[in-house]
Write a protein that holds these residues in place. Sequence first.
Motif, PDB file in Angstrom:
ATOM      1  N   TYR A  47      27.400  22.571  41.164  1.00 17.44           N
ATOM      2  CA  TYR A  47      26.764  22.224  39.888  1.00 17.44           C
ATOM      3  C   TYR A  47      26.956  23.131  38.884  1.00 17.44           C
ATOM      4  N   PHE A  48      27.130  24.296  39.272  1.00 17.83           N
ATOM      5  CA  PHE A  48      27.076  25.421  38.161  1.00 17.83           C
ATOM      6  C   PHE A  48      28.752  25.666  38.032  1.00 17.83           C
ATOM      7  N   ARG A  49      29.720  25.056  38.806  1.00 11.96           N
ATOM      8  CA  ARG A  49      31.169  25.425  38.618  1.00 11.96           C
ATOM      9  C   ARG A  49      31.611  26.597  39.343  1.00 11.96           C
ATOM     10  N   ILE A  50      30.528  27.032  40.264  1.00 10.95           N
ATOM     11  CA  ILE A  50      31.026  28.401  40.426  1.00 10.95           C
ATOM     12  C   ILE A  50      31.373  28.462  42.071  1.00 10.95           C
ATOM     13  N   LYS A  51      32.501  29.064  42.437  1.00  7.77           N
ATOM     14  CA  LYS A  51      33.181  29.177  43.836  1.00  7.77           C
ATOM     15  C   LYS A  51      33.086  30.631  44.224  1.00  7.77           C
ATOM     16  N   ASP A 211      20.180   9.795  36.012  1.00  5.66           N
ATOM     17  CA  ASP A 211      20.497  10.628  35.268  1.00  5.66           C
ATOM     18  C   ASP A 211      20.602  11.950  36.133  1.00  5.66           C
ATOM     19  N   VAL A 212      19.763  11.994  37.274  1.00  4.35           N
ATOM     20  CA  VAL A 212      20.088  13.263  38.038  1.00  4.35           C
ATOM     21  C   VAL A 212      21.304  13.215  38.748  1.00  4.35           C
ATOM     22  N   GLU A 213      21.648  11.917  39.093  1.00  2.00           N
ATOM     23  CA  GLU A 213      23.046  11.865  40.025  1.00  2.00           C
ATOM     24  C   GLU A 213      24.179  12.339  38.984  1.00  2.00           C
ATOM     25  N   LYS A 214      23.975  12.019  37.895  1.00  2.00           N
ATOM     26  CA  LYS A 214      24.962  12.445  36.811  1.00  2.00           C
ATOM     27  C   LYS A 214      25.319  13.873  36.744  1.00  2.00           C
ATOM     28  N   MET A 215      24.309  14.479  37.324  1.00  5.93           N
ATOM     29  CA  MET A 215      24.473  16.044  37.391  1.00  5.93           C
ATOM     30  C   MET A 215      25.756  16.569  38.243  1.00  5.93           C
ATOM     31  N   GLY A 216      26.315  15.674  38.958  1.00  8.61           N
ATOM     32  CA  GLY A 216      27.634  15.877  39.515  1.00  8.61           C
ATOM     33  C   GLY A 216      28.644  15.679  38.713  1.00  8.61           C
ATOM     34  N   VAL A 217      28.381  14.961  37.794  1.00  9.95           N
ATOM     35  CA  VAL A 217      29.557  14.464  36.863  1.00  9.95           C
ATOM     36  C   VAL A 217      29.797  15.617  35.657  1.00  9.95           C
ATOM     37  N   TYR A 218      28.626  15.937  35.291  1.00 13.11           N
ATOM     38  CA  TYR A 218      28.504  16.878  34.151  1.00 13.11           C
ATOM     39  C   TYR A 218      28.400  18.284  34.737  1.00 13.11           C
ATOM     40  N   SER A 224      20.244  20.688  30.495  1.00 13.00           N
ATOM     41  CA  SER A 224      21.171  21.430  29.465  1.00 13.00           C
ATOM     42  C   SER A 224      21.944  20.209  28.735  1.00 13.00           C
ATOM     43  N   TYR A 225      22.105  18.963  29.397  1.00 10.80           N
ATOM     44  CA  TYR A 225      22.779  17.913  28.817  1.00 10.80           C
ATOM     45  C   TYR A 225      21.865  16.710  28.236  1.00 10.80           C
ATOM     46  N   ASN A 226      20.641  16.521  28.895  1.00 10.72           N
ATOM     47  CA  ASN A 226      19.596  15.406  28.562  1.00 10.72           C
ATOM     48  C   ASN A 226      18.300  16.009  28.641  1.00 10.72           C
ATOM     49  N   LYS A 227      17.683  16.229  27.643  1.00  7.12           N
ATOM     50  CA  LYS A 227      16.248  17.007  27.819  1.00  7.12           C
ATOM     51  C   LYS A 227      15.230  15.709  27.615  1.00  7.12           C
ATOM     52  N   ARG A 228      15.768  14.563  27.150  1.00  6.30           N
ATOM     53  CA  ARG A 228      14.618  13.617  26.826  1.00  6.30           C
ATOM     54  C   ARG A 228      14.371  12.601  27.867  1.00  6.30           C
TER      55      ARG A 228
ATOM     56  N   ASP B 129      37.899  25.547  36.667  1.00  8.39           N
ATOM     57  CA  ASP B 129      36.921  24.629  37.085  1.00  8.39           C
ATOM     58  C   ASP B 129      36.050  24.522  35.581  1.00  8.39           C
ATOM     59  N   LEU B 130      36.622  24.789  34.615  1.00  5.60           N
ATOM     60  CA  LEU B 130      36.076  24.713  33.220  1.00  5.60           C
ATOM     61  C   LEU B 130      34.435  25.532  33.176  1.00  5.60           C
ATOM     62  N   LYS B 131      34.504  26.746  33.977  1.00 11.64           N
ATOM     63  CA  LYS B 131      33.344  27.453  34.205  1.00 11.64           C
ATOM     64  C   LYS B 131      33.705  28.691  32.938  1.00 11.64           C
ATOM     65  N   THR B 132      32.662  28.895  32.313  1.00 10.87           N
ATOM     66  CA  THR B 132      32.856  29.977  31.216  1.00 10.87           C
ATOM     67  C   THR B 132      32.910  31.383  32.022  1.00 10.87           C
ATOM     68  N   ILE B 133      34.156  31.880  31.697  1.00 12.05           N
ATOM     69  CA  ILE B 133      34.078  33.399  32.234  1.00 12.05           C
ATOM     70  C   ILE B 133      34.033  34.492  31.309  1.00 12.05           C
ATOM     71  N   ALA B 134      34.028  34.300  29.989  1.00 12.92           N
ATOM     72  CA  ALA B 134      33.760  35.076  28.900  1.00 12.92           C
ATOM     73  C   ALA B 134      33.472  34.542  27.677  1.00 12.92           C
ATOM     74  N   ARG B 135      32.358  35.141  26.897  1.00 10.91           N
ATOM     75  CA  ARG B 135      31.723  34.773  25.704  1.00 10.91           C
ATOM     76  C   ARG B 135      32.398  35.577  24.950  1.00 10.91           C
ATOM     77  N   CYS B 136      33.096  35.102  23.872  1.00 11.83           N
ATOM     78  CA  CYS B 136      34.089  35.916  22.979  1.00 11.83           C
ATOM     79  C   CYS B 136      33.808  35.864  21.398  1.00 11.83           C
ATOM     80  N   HIS B 137      34.251  36.600  20.800  1.00 10.89           N
ATOM     81  CA  HIS B 137      34.259  36.269  19.182  1.00 10.89           C
ATOM     82  C   HIS B 137      35.568  36.868  18.586  1.00 10.89           C
ATOM     83  N   LEU B 138      36.092  36.006  17.805  1.00  7.18           N
ATOM     84  CA  LEU B 138      37.198  36.398  17.190  1.00  7.18           C
ATOM     85  C   LEU B 138      36.504  36.659  15.604  1.00  7.18           C
ATOM     86  N   LEU B 139      36.903  37.968  15.301  1.00  6.91           N
ATOM     87  CA  LEU B 139      35.906  38.325  14.044  1.00  6.91           C
ATOM     88  C   LEU B 139      36.744  38.805  13.058  1.00  6.91           C
TER      89      LEU B 139
END
Lengths: 245, 504
Positions: A47-51, A211-218, A224-228, B129-139
Amino acid sequence: MKIIALYSMKGGVGKTAAAVNLAYLAASSGNSTLLLDMDPQASASYYFRIKPGKKHNVGSLIKGGKKLDKNIRETDFENLDLLPADLSYRNLDLVLDDLKKPQKKLRAVLSPLKKEYKYVFVDCPPNITLVSENIFNAADMIILPFIPTTLSYLTFEKLMGFFKEMNLKKSRIYSFFSMVEKRKKLHNQLIEELSAKKKRFLDTIIPYSTDVEKMGVYRAPLASYNKRCGASVAFNNLWKEIEKL
Amino acid sequence: MTPFLINTQQILVSNNSLSVRNLSSKLINPYSIRWHKPFNSAVSFLDSFDGRLFRAGYVLTLADQKILLKSKGEYFKVEWPMSSFPRGPEDFRHTKVKKLLKELLDIRSLTKILTVKVTANPFLILNADLKTIARCHLLYCKSTYPQTGDAVKSIFMFNPLRGYEADVKQFQKNLPSSTSYFDFSDALFKEYEIDLKNYSKPFYSLEGKKNISQAIYEILYKNFLILQKNEKGIINDIDIEFLHDYRVACRRMRSVLSLIKTVIDLPVNQMLQLDLKHIGIYSGPLRDLDVYLRREEEYKALLPKNWSQKEIHTIFIRLKKQRRQAYQNMLKMLKSAEYNEVVNRWKDFFANFDSHIIKDGSLLLTTSALILKWFKRIIKEGEMLTAVDPDDKFHSLRISCKKLRYLLEFFGPLYPQLLVNKAVKQLKKLQDNLGEFNDYSVQIDTLNQLLDSSGSKKSEFIKTVAGLISVLDYKMHQLRDEFYTLFADFSSQENIKLYNKLFG
């Protein structure tokens, strides 16, 4: 540091969704939070795109200290870190079995993180083994997502029995109704019955939601994407309730 | 507050070869970039004129109506809704910030060091994986104070997320080579060549092989620069150290001219000395009052506890009034056509320095002879002093000691350092005694003048001033007693041998 374990020996009850969303909500209120993915399926990590890093495995988890520290990853969300699960976690039981005082190993491993985190959420694997026992010993709060069905009730009773048998404090166990479908008569009946009978049930009900199931898509926590949406509001209420306990 | 001020990050400065447009083309698989909305900000860096915060490892930034006081280990954030800059610790309510600034700045005030207009382009670096690895600024930064022309500096700031440091390093390898900096302030200070060194003490690159004229030029010129650098601070009355440093620079210049008379054409030498004397007429009284005004608490402690301290406060109110007048006089002098002429005369003197040399010689030989001459003179003057001599004689000895001290300060580095340090240490003890003696003498004079000019018939006031005079007079006597012991050490055979060994 408060360790909150999302546990059920039954799979598919919404443990991971609850762990991910509650950890996100805790962090977004400004609390330094760690989500510990203990399930070898690594759904929370997904879910957090972390390996996990190449060197992260069951060994680095058990060794703790710097080994564990190196493998903690910052998520895309402020104040929220994650220790990803690895497939080797499936052997955690065997590794623990070889240790002295295996039941309390996880507690010792997590202890140095006290300074850094206010909350540690644990997404537990669905079984009742030495790993679960470790989690029960380490956690300040064990939260059971409960789909209002007869089978869920059975697993709840079994857990209570296990705690009694192992002489563990039952007062740390809480439960909430998860994936509730209001149109189902049985769900409504059980909620009414159990809420009246059992003190351990929290007030918030998490509805079954696509909406919860869509967590796998997002691949992100719901809020973070649907507060309401209804489920998002419900998780928020659940966090407020847990925070006060 | 803009995150690029708070985060400690790895920074690259790209010499304008990278831009929002072409950054994507430098990417290699599997990385991608997600741009966020750009925003503008004005960032000011404040410090004392001599960089006391910077040298202690702190940076004070003002941006978006917030003040950030940051060091490597911690940072404090304070709301600052005012349009003006804070001048010192007294302007802060935050207890820790107030205390910290007090410790770091001491008597100096804050002043603007650098202001930059920043256009910030925030972006994320994502992995496969489209995971953020760094937050950056070009100033894109442009200095508005000090103004440095149209040059825009582009600064890349990378803030790797925990656990992704190695991936970010990999990403950076593909960027054109550039300089690494510790954080935003570090990058800007180096890029804009902001040098917060201690301006009070010039560094002289004197060598024994040089001629005496070259040394004179260097000492005069470097101190002339200090003098000019401090003018603005005096005019704006930022803190009392501007005037102090200005006066010290003047004194160093005057000392060189009066100590080494044979090298520069005499009428020119005398004219330049007169210029400096003219400045001293205005700066001296102001400095005396600056020193005085810092002593209110000290004075309160001098008198018996059961005496009313109200009158001491009255004395200081009168002194503050005098100080305002002395400051106006100084201001008038600095803005006068006469002062402008003085500055231009000095500039002209430096531009045509060689034409004013009438006699030159070896630096080492000249300085050795001079130092020994003044050392012997102090011994002679000191030996003649008796307990009944007037204060003036002590004052005269103090001036001689000061001259020797300047000679050792200027030319000491030409001699074995350890031994010179020993000589300076010995001289300093004597100077401290004579300096304190002179301070009390000046204070007594001021108190007497107050008594004469006030026309006050209030007995409490008279009692307080008279009480202070007698305490200060007693302290002066104590210093006189101490003087003889200190002078005995200074004129000891051991010290004479040391000077002969070094300069004989």
